[in-house]
Design an enzyme around this catalytic site. Structure first.
Site, short mmCIF file in Angstrom:
data_model
loop_
_atom_site.label_atom_id
_atom_site.label_comp_id
_atom_site.label_asym_id
_atom_site.label_seq_id
_atom_site.Cartn_x
_atom_site.Cartn_y
_atom_site.Cartn_z
N CYS A 295 0.84 -1.20 0.00
CA CYS A 295 0.00 0.00 0.00
C CYS A 295 0.89 1.26 0.00
O CYS A 295 1.52 1.55 -1.01
CB CYS A 295 -0.99 -0.05 1.15
SG CYS A 295 -2.38 1.10 0.96
N HIS B 128 -3.43 -5.44 0.86
CA HIS B 128 -2.87 -5.88 2.15
C HIS B 128 -2.88 -7.41 2.21
O HIS B 128 -3.88 -8.02 2.55
CB HIS B 128 -3.68 -5.28 3.31
CG HIS B 128 -3.45 -3.83 3.47
ND1 HIS B 128 -2.42 -3.32 4.22
CD2 HIS B 128 -4.10 -2.76 2.93
CE1 HIS B 128 -2.45 -2.00 4.16
NE2 HIS B 128 -3.45 -1.64 3.39
N GLU C 189 -1.63 -9.22 4.39
CA GLU C 189 -1.61 -9.67 5.78
C GLU C 189 -2.98 -9.83 6.41
O GLU C 189 -3.10 -10.35 7.52
CB GLU C 189 -0.75 -8.72 6.63
CG GLU C 189 -1.37 -7.35 6.85
CD GLU C 189 -1.16 -6.34 5.73
OE1 GLU C 189 -1.47 -5.16 5.94
OE2 GLU C 189 -0.70 -6.72 4.64
#
Length: 183
Positions: free
Chosen positions: A73, A161, A163
């Site tokens: 990002c 993202h 994660e």
């Protein structure tokens, strides 16, 4: 053992990036973006997401450390901005669950996700033009440049993202980055 340092750009998911790497059995550390570059001891660096380009600390200097870098990002936007690309406001704005089409199946970071993958991404700001030497590797109907890679310099970026649980194959992105660091 491969060591990957996560640079904390004060994003809300940064701790999850660190945890995802740790859960893969990687030697990892979370360090603030004001850490002097000479104190970074790593085989790879993750530039985390964060709130804005005004608080990126020493991130531009970390690009010169001659280790693979994955920008997530804001991290991807830092790479683009520092190396001659262009970053601007996204038309969509906030977070979205989007389908990213993988444009290069041979890409070492996201090629294994082809032909497409579902991701969770913020589009308040986004890369509008990749820097020289980079390949545009991922796109969606929300954001033209969802991913970019420069394997010659081992610099990679994703707008999304990996994660977070909403991203289908996020762990695979981190595993691919580990492979890059080990190469």
């Amino acid at each position: 053992m491969t060591r990957i340092v996560v640079i904390d750009n004060h994003g809300q998911f940064t701790h999850l990036e660190h945890r995802a790497l740790r859960d893969l059995g990687i030697d990892t550390e979370l360090v603030d973006n004001d850490t002097p570059p000479e104190e970074i001891d790593a085989d790879g660096i993750v530039l985390s997401g964060g709130p804005d380009m005004d608080r990126i600390g020493n991130c531009p200097d970390y690009l010169e450390l001659d280790v693979p870098v994955l920008g997530i990002c804001l991290g991807m936007q830092i790479i683009a901005s520092e190396l001659g690309g262009r970053v601007g406001s996204g038309e969509y704005g906030g977070y979205a669950d989007v389908t990213v089409g993988v444009l290069d199946e041979s890409d070492p970071l996201i090629g294994s996700l082809a032909p497409e993958t579902r991701v969770w991404a913020s589009h308040a700001d986004e890369v509008k033009e990749v820097p020289a030497g980079f390949t545009h590797t991922g796109s969606s109907d929300v954001c033209s440049i969802e991913a970019m890679s420069d394997p010659d310099r081992d610099l990679y970026g994703v707008q999304w993202h990996p994660e977070v649980a909403h991203t289908e194959n996020g762990e695979e992105v981190f595993e691919n980055f580990l492979d890059i660091c080990n190469a």
